[in-house]
Each structure stands twice: as structure tokens, then as C-alpha cells.
Design a protein around this motif. Sequence first.
Motif, PDB file in Angstrom:
ATOM      1  N   ASP A 126      36.073  24.475  68.728  1.00 18.77           N
ATOM      2  CA  ASP A 126      36.326  25.872  69.089  1.00 18.77           C
ATOM      3  C   ASP A 126      37.174  26.618  68.066  1.00 18.77           C
ATOM      4  OD1 ASP A 126      34.861  25.549  71.447  1.00 18.77           O
ATOM      5  OD2 ASP A 126      36.620  24.780  72.508  1.00 18.77           O
ATOM      6  N   THR A 127      37.598  25.930  67.026  1.00 18.22           N
ATOM      7  CA  THR A 127      38.415  26.556  65.989  1.00 18.22           C
ATOM      8  C   THR A 127      37.564  27.504  65.160  1.00 18.22           C
ATOM      9  OG1 THR A 127      39.903  24.659  65.863  1.00 18.22           O
ATOM     10  CG2 THR A 127      39.849  26.111  63.948  1.00 18.22           C
ATOM     11  N   ARG A 128      38.000  28.768  65.068  1.00 13.54           N
ATOM     12  CA  ARG A 128      37.303  29.751  64.237  1.00 13.54           C
ATOM     13  C   ARG A 128      37.632  29.468  62.774  1.00 13.54           C
ATOM     14  NH1 ARG A 128      35.081  33.936  67.354  1.00 13.54           N
ATOM     15  NH2 ARG A 128      33.818  34.067  65.486  1.00 13.54           N
ATOM     16  N   VAL A 129      36.692  29.746  61.875  1.00 12.91           N
ATOM     17  CA  VAL A 129      36.870  29.451  60.452  1.00 12.91           C
ATOM     18  C   VAL A 129      36.702  30.714  59.623  1.00 12.91           C
ATOM     19  CG1 VAL A 129      36.039  28.099  58.481  1.00 12.91           C
ATOM     20  CG2 VAL A 129      35.953  27.113  60.797  1.00 12.91           C
ATOM     21  N   ILE A 130      37.705  30.987  58.796  1.00 13.27           N
ATOM     22  CA  ILE A 130      37.621  32.058  57.801  1.00 13.27           C
ATOM     23  C   ILE A 130      37.770  31.403  56.435  1.00 13.27           C
ATOM     24  CG2 ILE A 130      38.651  34.164  56.881  1.00 13.27           C
ATOM     25  CD1 ILE A 130      39.703  34.768  59.694  1.00 13.27           C
ATOM     26  N   LEU A 131      36.786  31.635  55.577  1.00 17.28           N
ATOM     27  CA  LEU A 131      36.811  31.061  54.236  1.00 17.28           C
ATOM     28  C   LEU A 131      37.589  31.956  53.284  1.00 17.28           C
ATOM     29  CD1 LEU A 131      33.026  30.184  54.018  1.00 17.28           C
ATOM     30  CD2 LEU A 131      34.892  28.665  54.673  1.00 17.28           C
ATOM     31  N   MET A 132      38.241  31.324  52.325  1.00 20.53           N
ATOM     32  CA  MET A 132      38.903  32.048  51.246  1.00 20.53           C
ATOM     33  C   MET A 132      38.254  31.576  49.958  1.00 20.53           C
ATOM     34  SD  MET A 132      42.907  31.759  52.375  1.00 20.53           S
ATOM     35  CE  MET A 132      42.941  29.966  52.294  1.00 20.53           C
ATOM     36  N   THR A 133      37.732  32.507  49.177  1.00 16.39           N
ATOM     37  CA  THR A 133      37.044  32.090  47.961  1.00 16.39           C
ATOM     38  C   THR A 133      37.170  33.106  46.844  1.00 16.39           C
ATOM     39  OG1 THR A 133      34.930  31.381  47.037  1.00 16.39           O
ATOM     40  CG2 THR A 133      34.833  33.048  48.759  1.00 16.39           C
ATOM     41  N   ALA A 134      37.317  32.585  45.653  1.00 15.80           N
ATOM     42  CA  ALA A 134      37.304  33.432  44.459  1.00 15.80           C
ATOM     43  C   ALA A 134      35.899  33.410  43.867  1.00 15.80           C
ATOM     44  CB  ALA A 134      38.313  32.921  43.436  1.00 15.80           C
ATOM     45  N   TYR A 135      35.044  32.634  44.476  1.00 18.23           N
ATOM     46  CA  TYR A 135      33.694  32.437  43.960  1.00 18.23           C
ATOM     47  C   TYR A 135      32.694  32.985  44.971  1.00 18.23           C
ATOM     48  CZ  TYR A 135      36.453  29.061  41.377  1.00 18.23           C
ATOM     49  OH  TYR A 135      37.427  28.479  40.627  1.00 18.23           O
ATOM     50  N   GLY A 136      31.892  33.931  44.566  1.00 17.00           N
ATOM     51  CA  GLY A 136      30.918  34.512  45.481  1.00 17.00           C
ATOM     52  C   GLY A 136      29.603  33.769  45.458  1.00 17.00           C
ATOM     53  N   GLU A 137      29.652  32.454  45.551  1.00 11.90           N
ATOM     54  CA  GLU A 137      28.433  31.651  45.486  1.00 11.90           C
ATOM     55  C   GLU A 137      27.687  31.748  46.808  1.00 11.90           C
ATOM     56  OE1 GLU A 137      29.542  27.721  44.328  1.00 11.90           O
ATOM     57  OE2 GLU A 137      30.535  28.413  42.512  1.00 11.90           O
ATOM     58  N   LEU A 138      26.594  32.462  46.772  1.00  6.41           N
ATOM     59  CA  LEU A 138      25.840  32.762  47.978  1.00  6.41           C
ATOM     60  C   LEU A 138      25.355  31.512  48.710  1.00  6.41           C
ATOM     61  CD1 LEU A 138      24.997  35.179  49.594  1.00  6.41           C
ATOM     62  CD2 LEU A 138      22.881  35.261  48.303  1.00  6.41           C
ATOM     63  N   SER A 139      24.815  30.528  47.983  1.00 10.94           N
ATOM     64  CA  SER A 139      24.286  29.334  48.647  1.00 10.94           C
ATOM     65  C   SER A 139      25.395  28.569  49.365  1.00 10.94           C
ATOM     66  CB  SER A 139      23.579  28.427  47.641  1.00 10.94           C
ATOM     67  OG  SER A 139      24.492  27.958  46.668  1.00 10.94           O
ATOM     68  N   MET A 140      26.553  28.487  48.741  1.00  8.00           N
ATOM     69  CA  MET A 140      27.675  27.786  49.353  1.00  8.00           C
ATOM     70  C   MET A 140      28.145  28.537  50.605  1.00  8.00           C
ATOM     71  SD  MET A 140      31.305  26.692  47.642  1.00  8.00           S
ATOM     72  CE  MET A 140      30.779  25.257  46.724  1.00  8.00           C
ATOM     73  N   MET A 141      28.156  29.864  50.534  1.00 10.43           N
ATOM     74  CA  MET A 141      28.594  30.668  51.672  1.00 10.43           C
ATOM     75  C   MET A 141      27.615  30.527  52.839  1.00 10.43           C
ATOM     76  SD  MET A 141      31.312  31.632  50.566  1.00 10.43           S
ATOM     77  CE  MET A 141      32.183  33.056  51.091  1.00 10.43           C
ATOM     78  N   LYS A 142      26.323  30.528  52.526  1.00 10.22           N
ATOM     79  CA  LYS A 142      25.309  30.362  53.578  1.00 10.22           C
ATOM     80  C   LYS A 142      25.469  29.011  54.266  1.00 10.22           C
ATOM     81  CE  LYS A 142      22.834  34.018  53.922  1.00 10.22           C
ATOM     82  NZ  LYS A 142      23.199  34.843  55.077  1.00 10.22           N
ATOM     83  N   SER A 186      37.701  37.330  49.992  1.00 11.65           N
ATOM     84  CA  SER A 186      37.651  37.086  48.552  1.00 11.65           C
ATOM     85  C   SER A 186      39.057  37.014  47.971  1.00 11.65           C
ATOM     86  CB  SER A 186      36.885  38.203  47.845  1.00 11.65           C
ATOM     87  OG  SER A 186      35.552  38.206  48.267  1.00 11.65           O
ATOM     88  N   LYS A 187      39.245  36.060  47.071  1.00 11.98           N
ATOM     89  CA  LYS A 187      40.497  35.952  46.317  1.00 11.98           C
ATOM     90  C   LYS A 187      40.322  36.691  45.000  1.00 11.98           C
ATOM     91  CE  LYS A 187      42.270  31.400  47.656  1.00 11.98           C
ATOM     92  NZ  LYS A 187      42.521  30.073  47.090  1.00 11.98           N
ATOM     93  N   PRO A 188      41.345  37.327  44.474  1.00 16.94           N
ATOM     94  CA  PRO A 188      42.639  37.511  45.127  1.00 16.94           C
ATOM     95  C   PRO A 188      42.486  38.451  46.313  1.00 16.94           C
ATOM     96  CG  PRO A 188      42.546  38.775  43.099  1.00 16.94           C
ATOM     97  CD  PRO A 188      41.280  37.983  43.180  1.00 16.94           C
ATOM     98  N   PHE A 189      43.203  38.155  47.385  1.00 22.25           N
ATOM     99  CA  PHE A 189      43.012  38.934  48.601  1.00 22.25           C
ATOM    100  C   PHE A 189      44.134  39.939  48.820  1.00 22.25           C
ATOM    101  CE2 PHE A 189      44.424  34.600  49.781  1.00 22.25           C
ATOM    102  CZ  PHE A 189      45.737  34.887  50.113  1.00 22.25           C
ATOM    103  N   ASP A 190      43.789  40.927  49.611  1.00 27.03           N
ATOM    104  CA  ASP A 190      44.742  41.924  50.084  1.00 27.03           C
ATOM    105  C   ASP A 190      45.302  41.359  51.384  1.00 27.03           C
ATOM    106  OD1 ASP A 190      45.523  44.049  51.943  1.00 27.03           O
ATOM    107  OD2 ASP A 190      44.861  45.437  50.376  1.00 27.03           O
ATOM    108  N   ILE A 191      46.614  41.228  51.470  1.00 35.71           N
ATOM    109  CA  ILE A 191      47.212  40.584  52.635  1.00 35.71           C
ATOM    110  C   ILE A 191      46.909  41.325  53.926  1.00 35.71           C
ATOM    111  CG2 ILE A 191      49.522  41.624  52.596  1.00 35.71           C
ATOM    112  CD1 ILE A 191      48.590  37.905  53.073  1.00 35.71           C
TER     113      ILE A 191
END
Length: 120
Positions: free
Chosen positions: A75-91, A103-108
Motif C-alpha cells: 500500500d506504500t505510494r511511490v514517487i520516483l526521483m530522477t535526473a534521467y528522463g529515460e522513458l522505458s525505465m519510467m514506464k 525530476s532532479k534537480p527538483f524544486d522543493i
Amino acid sequence: MKKILIVDDQYGIRVLLQEILQKDGHEILQASNGVQALDLLEEEDPDLLLLDMKIPGMDGVEILQQRSERQLAPDTRVILMTAYGELSMMKEAENLGAASYISKPFDIDQVREEIHKYLT
């Protein structure tokens, strides 16, 4: 109080997020690698997982795969943090339960907004 697990190999990012999110009233857990992350998912069952995609040894997708296979914190929700916009990995991460990404660097403020969206 909601429990948030921050998984990132960069100490500075973990500390920054911890300071800000604790001020918002959350309990914070930290892991610097996949093994620690999986142990904490099993032991603590956090409400939210902030997961860096690029971690040496076991990347974010591998952590999500292990979480799914071992049925840890379903039931844990997941938010990814990434500096890489790799579409296949995100899918693939989305297929394994990731709700969104930052996306990193992120706005707090963006991070706080995303977290608030999934914890209310």
C-alpha cells in the motif's frame, strides 16, 4: 503523522528532504541503497517511498521489482526521483507501482506538493 522512506545514494539529498519533510510533520526513514530500502519497507511499512532511480548496486526499478516479488509494503505510494528522463525505465517503474516522478534537480515546493497529493 505519515511515514516517508527516502531512498537516495546521495547523503545531501536525503538530509535536505528529511529536514524539510520533518518540518511538515512527517516521520522520515532513510536508505542509501537497495538492501536498506527493502529492509525498511519490510520492517516499517511506510506510507510513501521517495525513490531515486539511479542508485549503484540496485537501481530504482530493481528495488520496485524486489518489492513486488516479496510483496513488501503493497500500500506504500511511490514517487520516483530522477535526473534521467529515460522513458522505458519510467514506464517499467509505473508498471511496478510508481505513482509519479520528480525530476532532479527538483524544486522543493514541487516535492512537497507531490507528497501532499499522495498522503491526503
